[in-house]
Design an enzyme around this catalytic site. Structure first.
Site, PDB file in Angstrom:
ATOM      1  N   GLU A  95       0.812  -1.220   0.000  1.00  0.00           N
ATOM      2  CA  GLU A  95       0.000   0.000   0.000  1.00  0.00           C
ATOM      3  C   GLU A  95       0.846   1.271   0.000  1.00  0.00           C
ATOM      4  OE1 GLU A  95      -0.655  -2.672   1.779  1.00  0.00           O
ATOM      5  OE2 GLU A  95      -2.644  -3.290   1.112  1.00  0.00           O
ATOM      6  N   HIS A 115     -11.965  -5.226   9.157  1.00  0.00           N
ATOM      7  CA  HIS A 115     -12.430  -4.831   7.824  1.00  0.00           C
ATOM      8  C   HIS A 115     -13.653  -3.927   7.885  1.00  0.00           C
ATOM      9  CE1 HIS A 115      -9.749  -8.011   6.540  1.00  0.00           C
ATOM     10  NE2 HIS A 115      -9.883  -7.609   5.292  1.00  0.00           N
TER      11      HIS A 115
END
Lengths: 331, 446, 324
Positions: free
Chosen positions: A66, A135
């Site tokens: 990322e 999440h």
């Protein structure tokens, strides 16, 4: 009223896909980069089919890095491209926070105006799909805290279709949050719709008794609550913030100065949230308009659990919004 | 002579301890030589000299004392062929450059001691604790003590029975309602604006007259909302003005020939960005004239006139989207002409981008409106409450004027004063207009 | 490799220029003209000078917070650099960046990045843009060996190699990440070996020998520009001064510092030139005088600079729109 020939029906997901496709067709500097956006078709199927259409150079699958690929997107923007960097979810964006904050947001100011960073960073946000604590985050306020970023939260089909266009036109970094609960939502889009601005909130339903301020995935929940409230004779105005930075304080103040009552719905944890900022702004600028203490409907301050009943209890729900509004109204 | 001073080694260092000298009087030192050891918060550091020279005197002995950064530590004399630059000595407060070896160490953080609590007997303190009253929120009696009754009264004031919403408080003030006489209609006891209106015998005014229509709800908020909010504010303020303020109007024609000639000459010498507009002259003259007629500068609050402590001159600024705002140039009487121009430009720019601070909106003690650029010759201003006067300037027009028996074409402006008859009458109002006139005849003095 | 007398003297002058400029910085820091952090490059000059000598003007450089030398060697003028350290409006970044954040769009100098390893992904992105636009420019990123413990190093090397991008990774191994020695913090201290694990051409170079640096850089840049993908060079070097200005150097021996100073790149090149009779005392004096004059002028430029108006504090938070 529009007639059926002026509108078409599509999902939020299709609207975002159409926005990406349109941008890539129009401007060769635009490309999409992220994890599993190509062969896989996107974790939420947003970019499905685009690889075939545009090829692997412009629909660029990345490794699970990322910080690396967000930083590369920023570098490519500095190098003259107009990258759309997709993070698989906001949860993983924390691994790229350094690049977003320390590079994208700071470079223009820190370089004395020399280096603007025209990058667009998109990511799904929010909970509600039983994917458990790691999440299910809503960290929009973290990004909204940073000068130098613009933070968008499209909640309608029209904004999903057209905010990206405006974001790509912007010379500076724009972070776009797409709530996971919205992708499957379908709605009408006027054929005459066009680019929507990166400032200004929008009244999604007008009312006179209370202002419900919200954004993103909670806009439908607030509208649903407003429907139930109407059955009880309570007229609620629903204000969709659309942008979390810059925050359209003027529209909030204007609405509150008419309804004199305020409820803020925010999927983030309550402390130090966007909701907190909204109420602080009203306290600063329109205290004397308030006819009751404002209220916040936010996520319970605990990690979001997997079990469905527990997750539902943790998140803002229409029933809770109704209760908060009635409490503010003294009913 | 070269002073070797205690160096600053970091942004977070303000003192250190001299541990030892590595030089002695008579030694020759060169740029870059290590001359002393110093102990800092971070440990032992060797310090070097940036000058070449011969050591003549060591001013500070190694000790446990903390020495502030910048303290002279030693004196070197320049070598014959010295070309190294020495840092210029820092002058001491007495004007010399003599060393100050015995400076006190810099102060650490000083936290002022908390004020002693007002005397309370232990039972009273206990009561305060029980009722959840913060003793420091109570004003002590003249003898400095706080009694059981004081605590009880404070608890009652904060208690649930007397919760009043901010809007209800404002409404009570507007309608002159005593909140003690208002009952809440809610189960939780909160007094709302409707409760106040009910107590005042007026009908609840919900929803407000400006409540949005469907068309507005469909629009894209932002600027539209701001516009509507502004229209709403204007309508409230102007209605109140016309309802409450007995206006009187005076008008006079002011010859601007001298002022504009002077302005032209002045502007010829200035770069474009620094040129003056006639508006700056008019504002400056008005600010100065207000000093002479203080009864026109201030606010009418609670049935009495409260003179302004300074002249915060409001400027009515029309916005491109329509509507207007009237923020103030703060302390206008203290600003010279250039500063007035800068302030005006800044205010207009910010007003048109909605970046006016709230203090600037509430500050004005008198306001000027200048509708000249709209082609209007005479303005009849409506005073902005709680102010008590307003001056309007119309368009500058060329008119035949008789001066000292000669007829000439001169630029003139029509100046109009709206005054609040509760505070002043026409005589004082006239004084203001004639002062403005007089001041504009000598523009170089503005 | 170019061994012309003129060229070697240019390399020497470039290193002397950095050395004298920074010596003046240290002096000005202690006199409180320069504040904040000040990280000096003294001892490592051969690296920036040798690498820049291998670049074209349109190649991009991303550097660290110890970047005065890189900026000077890339062509940024000394005056604006000094003014930046003074915090003046005439500085490279309007006085907003200071010593650690020098920027220059004209010379494609992308900072001045004070996040260790933060510049590596940026260089990968700059190279990605060149690759996608079919431009034969090279993006060079400098970083210390400390950055090789950061995740961003590994992500950046992998991306650049995977996509075959024109990046030159220049690791300045000065043996200490602030005060932490390489062998105390990294399991594999053969740095080029680690880089080569990503399929990148990588080798170690004597960073105290400007001619060796230049030779390696020329070879690597040629490889990158020819489409050979990213290259990695480890320059073994040493900083003679503390990490920043306020550092008692508890972590290294004076004998070690003294030993490295014996290998100072500036006297080394000077002696080489003298041995070949390519330079005289008069040449050296002339060079020093010219550099001193340039540094004096830079200080004068900074002293004469102005302060940015506080009213401009929020300028450039966002790009300035063309006025409506």
């Amino acid at each position: 009223m529009t007639t059926t020939t002026d509108v078409r029906t599509l999902t939020y997901r299709e609207a975002v896909r159409e926005a990406i496709r349109h941008a890539m067709q129009t401007d060769e500097r635009v490309f999409l980069m992220g994890e599993d956006i190509g062969m896989y078709g996107g974790c939420y199927a947003v970019s499905k089919g685009l690889l075939d259409e545009f090829g692997p150079e412009r629909i660029r699958d990345t490794p699970l890095s990322e910080a690396g690929f967000v930083g590369a997107g920023i570098g490519a923007a500095l190098g003259g491209m107009r990258p759309i960097v997709e993070l698989m979810t906001i949860n993983f964006s924390l691994l790229a926070l350094d690049q977003i904050v320390n590079t994208a947001a700071l470079y223009l100011h820190m370089s004395g105006g020399q280096f603007n960073v025209p990058v667009v960073i998109r990511m799904p946000t929010g909970a509600g799909r039983q994917v458990a604590a790691q999440h299910s985050h809503s960290f929009e306020s973290w990004y909204a805290n940073v000068p130098g970023l613009k933070v968008a939260s499209p909640a309608t089909i029209e904004d999903a279709r057209w905010m990206l266009w405006t974001a790509l036109e912007d010379p500076d970094p724009v972070v776009i949050f797409e709530h996971v609960g919205l992708y499957a939502m379908s709605g009408e889009l006027g054929n005459d719709a066009g680019p929507t601005p990166l400032d200004g909130a929008a009244v999604r339903r007008s009312g006179s008794d209370v202002t419900i301020v919200t954004y993103g995935g909670n806009v439908p929940k607030a509208l649903s609550a407003a429907d139930s409230l109407a059955d009880d004779g309570i007229s609620a105005e629903v204000l969709d913030l659309r942008m979390l930075r810059p925050l359209d304080t003027g529209s909030i103040l204007y609405s509150v100065s008419r309804t004199h009552r305020l409820v803020v719905v925010d999927e983030a944890w309550k402390s130090v949230s966007v909701a907190a900022e909204v109420i602080a702004s009203v306290a600063e600028h329109a205290l004397w308009e308030l006819d009751a203490p404002p209220a916040r409907v936010c996520t319970v301050e605990a990690p979001i659990p997997y079990a469905q009943h527990m997750e539902e209890a943790a998140l803002p729900q229409p029933a809770g919004i109704v209760r908060a509004v009635k409490s503010v109204l003294g009913r | 002579m070269i002073e070797f001073r205690f160096p600053s080694l970091g942004a977070d260092m303000d003192s250190g301890r001299l541990v030892g000298w590595l030089i002695a009087p008579g030694d020759v030192v060169h740029r870059g030589d290590i001359v002393a050891e110093v102990e800092t918060d971070k440990g032992l550091v060797e310090i070097e000299t940036w000058a070449d020279g011969r050591v003549t005197q060591l001013l500070v002995e190694p000790s446990d004392d903390q020495i502030p950064v910048g303290t002279p530590l030693a004196i070197f004399e320049a070598l014959e062929d010295d070309t190294a630059e020495a840092a210029p000595p820092v002058p001491t407060p007495d004007g010399g450059t003599s060393p100050q070896p015995s400076l006190p160490p810099p102060s650490r953080m000083h936290v002022p001691p908390p004020p002693p609590p007002a005397p309370m007997t232990p039972p009273v303190r206990h009561l305060a604790h029980q009722l959840g009253v913060d003793p420091s929120s109570i004003t002590p009696r003249s003898d400095g003590t706080i009694t059981r009754e004081d605590v009880a009264r404070q608890a009652e004031r904060l208690g649930s029975g007397s919760k009043v919403s901010p809007l209800a408080r404002r409404t009570a003030t507007d309608l002159g309602v005593d909140l003690a006489q208002v009952e809440s209609s809610r189960p939780d006891g909160l007094i709302t604006a409707d409760d106040v209106r009910a107590a005042a015998g007026t009908t609840p005014t919900q929803p407000d007259p400006t409540t949005s229509t469907q068309a507005e709800a469909d629009s894209d908020a932002g600027a539209d909302n701001r516009m509507a909010a502004m229209r709403h504010a204007i309508s409230r303020s102007m209605s109140r003005s016309k309802r409450e303020i007995p206006h009187y109007y005076l008008s006079t024609r002011i010859d601007l020939d001298a002022a504009l000639r002077w302005l032209d000459r002045e502007n010829e010498q200035r770069p474009l960005a620094q040129r003056l507009l006639p508006a700056a002259l008019l504002l400056r003259a008005t600010a100065l004239a207000l000093r002479e007629v203080p009864e026109l500068n201030g606010h009418w609050i609670d049935d009495e006139f409260r003179p302004g402590e300074a002249v915060h001159l409001g400027v009515a600024i029309s916005l491109r989207e329509g509507g207007l705002v009237a923020p103030g140039i703060l302390d206008a009487e203290k600003l010279g002409l250039d500063e007035t121009m800068v302030a005006l430009r800044d205010l207009v720019t910010r007003a048109r981008t909605w970046r006016i601070r709230s203090s600037e909106m509430s500050a004005p003690t008198m306001t000027v409106t200048n509708l000249g650029d709209r082609g209007v010759e005479t303005v009849f201003p409506v005073i902005i409450p709680p102010q008590v006067a307003m001056v309007g300037f119309g368009k500058i027009v060329e008119e035949p004027v008789a001066v000292e028996g000669m007829l000439g074409i001169r630029p003139v402006v029509q100046a109009t004063l709206a005054g609040d008859h509760r505070v002043t009458d026409g005589h004082r109002g006239g004084t203001l207009l004639s002062s403005i006139d007089r001041l504009l005849q000598e523009p170089q003095k503005l | 490799m170019n061994t012309d007398r003129e060229h070697l003297i240019d390399l020497l002058r470039a290193m002397v220029r950095i050395r004298r400029f920074e010596e003046r910085c240290a002096e000005l820091y202690q006199a409180e003209k320069i504040r904040g952090f000040l990280h000096l490059y003294i001892g490592e000059e051969a690296v920036a000078v040798g690498v820049m000598s291998a670049l074209r003007p349109d190649d991009a450089v991303v550097a660290t917070y110890r970047e005065h030398g890189h900026a000077l060697a890339k062509g940024v003028e000394a005056g604006p650099i000094m003014a930046e350290m003074y915090g003046k409006l005439e500085g490279t970044s309007r006085g907003r960046g200071g010593s650690m954040h020098l920027f220059d769009a004209e010379h494609r100098f992308y900072g001045g990045n004070a996040i260790v390893a933060g510049g590596l992904p940026l260089a990968v992105g700059l190279a990605l843009a060149d690759h996608m636009m079919d431009r034969d420019r090279v993006s060079v990123v400098f970083f210390g060996e400390g950055a090789m413990a950061e995740g961003e190093f590994h992500e950046a090397l992998n991306l650049a190699s995977l996509w075959n991008l024109p990046v030159l990774f220049c690791c300045e191994n000065n043996l200490y990440a602030m005060g932490t020695a390489l062998e105390r913090s990294q399991a594999q201290t053969q740095l080029a070996l680690r880089a080569s694990a990503y399929g990148v051409s990588a080798w170690a170079v004597d960073g105290m020998d400007v001619m060796a640096v230049e030779e390696a850089a020329v070879r690597a840049v040629e490889g990158v520009r020819a489409g050979g993908g990213p290259h990695f060079l480890e320059f073994q070097t040493y900083r003679f001064r503390p990490h920043s200005m306020f550092d008692p150097e508890l972590y290294r021996d004076k004998a070690e510092v003294a030993a490295w100073k014996e290998r100072d790149p500036i006297p080394a090149l000077e002696q080489h030139l003298r041995a070949l009779d390519l330079i005289t005392d008069a040449d050296m004096a002339e060079m020093e005088a010219a550099v001193a004059a340039e540094v004096d002028a830079a200080v004068a430029f900074a002293e004469a600079g102005t302060w940015e108006s506080v009213d401009d504090l929020t300028r450039f938070v966002h790009s300035e729109e063309v006025s409506v």
